[in-house]
Enzyme design. Structure first.
Site, PDB file in Angstrom:
ATOM      1  N   HIS A   1      40.908  40.800  36.827  1.00  0.00           N
ATOM      2  CA  HIS A   1      41.224  39.372  36.812  1.00  0.00           C
ATOM      3  C   HIS A   1      40.920  38.772  38.176  1.00  0.00           C
ATOM      4  O   HIS A   1      40.662  39.497  39.131  1.00  0.00           O
ATOM      5  CB  HIS A   1      42.683  39.125  36.402  1.00  0.00           C
ATOM      6  CG  HIS A   1      43.713  39.557  37.387  1.00  0.00           C
ATOM      7  ND1 HIS A   1      44.066  40.870  37.589  1.00  0.00           N
ATOM      8  CD2 HIS A   1      44.488  38.829  38.232  1.00  0.00           C
ATOM      9  CE1 HIS A   1      45.023  40.937  38.501  1.00  0.00           C
ATOM     10  NE2 HIS A   1      45.289  39.709  38.929  1.00  0.00           N
TER      11      HIS A   1
ATOM     12  N   TYR B   1      37.349  41.551  48.495  1.00  0.00           N
ATOM     13  CA  TYR B   1      36.942  40.508  47.554  1.00  0.00           C
ATOM     14  C   TYR B   1      37.939  39.349  47.547  1.00  0.00           C
ATOM     15  O   TYR B   1      38.523  39.018  46.519  1.00  0.00           O
ATOM     16  CB  TYR B   1      36.794  41.085  46.149  1.00  0.00           C
ATOM     17  CG  TYR B   1      35.997  42.366  46.129  1.00  0.00           C
ATOM     18  CD1 TYR B   1      34.666  42.377  46.546  1.00  0.00           C
ATOM     19  CD2 TYR B   1      36.566  43.561  45.717  1.00  0.00           C
ATOM     20  CE1 TYR B   1      33.927  43.551  46.542  1.00  0.00           C
ATOM     21  CE2 TYR B   1      35.832  44.737  45.701  1.00  0.00           C
ATOM     22  CZ  TYR B   1      34.518  44.722  46.121  1.00  0.00           C
ATOM     23  OH  TYR B   1      33.792  45.879  46.115  1.00  0.00           O
TER      24      TYR B   1
ATOM     25  N   HIS C   1      42.037  35.241  40.790  1.00  0.00           N
ATOM     26  CA  HIS C   1      42.833  34.048  41.075  1.00  0.00           C
ATOM     27  C   HIS C   1      42.007  33.158  41.981  1.00  0.00           C
ATOM     28  O   HIS C   1      41.305  33.648  42.871  1.00  0.00           O
ATOM     29  CB  HIS C   1      44.130  34.406  41.815  1.00  0.00           C
ATOM     30  CG  HIS C   1      45.046  35.293  41.052  1.00  0.00           C
ATOM     31  ND1 HIS C   1      45.734  34.869  39.949  1.00  0.00           N
ATOM     32  CD2 HIS C   1      45.391  36.586  41.243  1.00  0.00           C
ATOM     33  CE1 HIS C   1      46.481  35.875  39.494  1.00  0.00           C
ATOM     34  NE2 HIS C   1      46.277  36.931  40.264  1.00  0.00           N
TER      35      HIS C   1
END
Length: 172
Positions: A56, A143, A58
Site C-alpha cells: 500500500h 521509498y 500513503h
C-alpha cells in the site's frame, strides 16, 4: 443521483493492493514512479508527503485551485502501473470491466483540516514503515518523502526514533 462533495485543498490518501501479502509496489518501484510522474505531468498536483510500502501507499496531495478531481489522477496511476503486469485472480465482473485485480477498488481519503492535522498525517506517513516492521528507523526506508523533509531542514535525520505510534484515524 447524489452530489458527493469532493475535498479541495490538501488530501491524505491510502491506496492498497488487492493482495495485502504482495510486495509488488516495492518490487516494481520504478514502474510506479514512472506512472506517478506521468499522471502528475498530465494532471498536475503537488505531493506534500508520500510513503510507498510493499502492499500500500500513503500520500498527501494538494491539487490546483478549483480542482478536486483526484480520482482521475489515481485512476491514471493505478491503470498505468497495472498496464503490462500479469493479471491476478479475478472475479467475472473484474474480467468484464478489464480490471487486472491488482488494486483494491476503493481507497481511503481524508481532507486535511488544519496545520495540526497536516503535521499528524505527514508524521504518520513517514513513520509507517517502522509501524509495519519494515525498518527500525524512519531514515532507513528508501521509498518515502522523509529524506526530502530532512534535506529541507523540516525534520531531523534521527526523527521518529522514540515514537511508539501516532494517534489518529489513517485509513489502514
Amino acid at each position: 443521483m447524489p452530489q458527493y462533495r469532493r475535498a479541495t485543498g490538501k488530501v491524505f490518501f491510502t491506496i492498497v493492493l488487492a493482495d495485502r501479502s504482495s510486495t509488488l509496489l516495492v518490487d516494481e518501484i520504478d514502474r510506479l514512479r514512472k506512472t506517478y510522474r506521468a499522471a502528475q505531468q498530465r494532471s498536475p498536483f503537488e505531493t506534500i508527503a508520500i510513503c510507498i510500502l510493499p502492499d500500500h501507499l500513503h500520500a498527501i496531495w494538494e491539487l490546483p485551485e478549483n480542482d478536486s478531481d483526484f480520482s482521475s489522477r489515481w485512476s491514471l496511476i493505478k491503470s498505468g502501473f497495472s498496464r503490462g503486469l500479469e493479471a491476478r485472480s479475478r472475479s467475472i465482473s473484474k474480467v468484464v470491466k478489464r480490471k487486472k485485480g491488482i488494486w483494491q477498488r476503493r481507497y481511503w481519503e481524508h481532507a486535511i483540516r488544519d496545520d495540526a492535522d497536516l503535521e499528524r498525517h505527514v508524521d504518520y506517513i513517514h513513520f509507517n514503515p517502522v509501524k509495519h516492521g519494515h525498518v527500525s528507523r524512519v531514515s532507513d526506508w528508501p521509498y518515502s518523502s522523509f529524506r526530502r523533509y530532512v534535506e529541507q531542514g523540516v525534520l531531523a535525520a534521527d526523527w521518529g526514533g522514540n515514537m511508539r505510534e501516532i494517534a489518529g484515524q489513517f485509513g489502514e
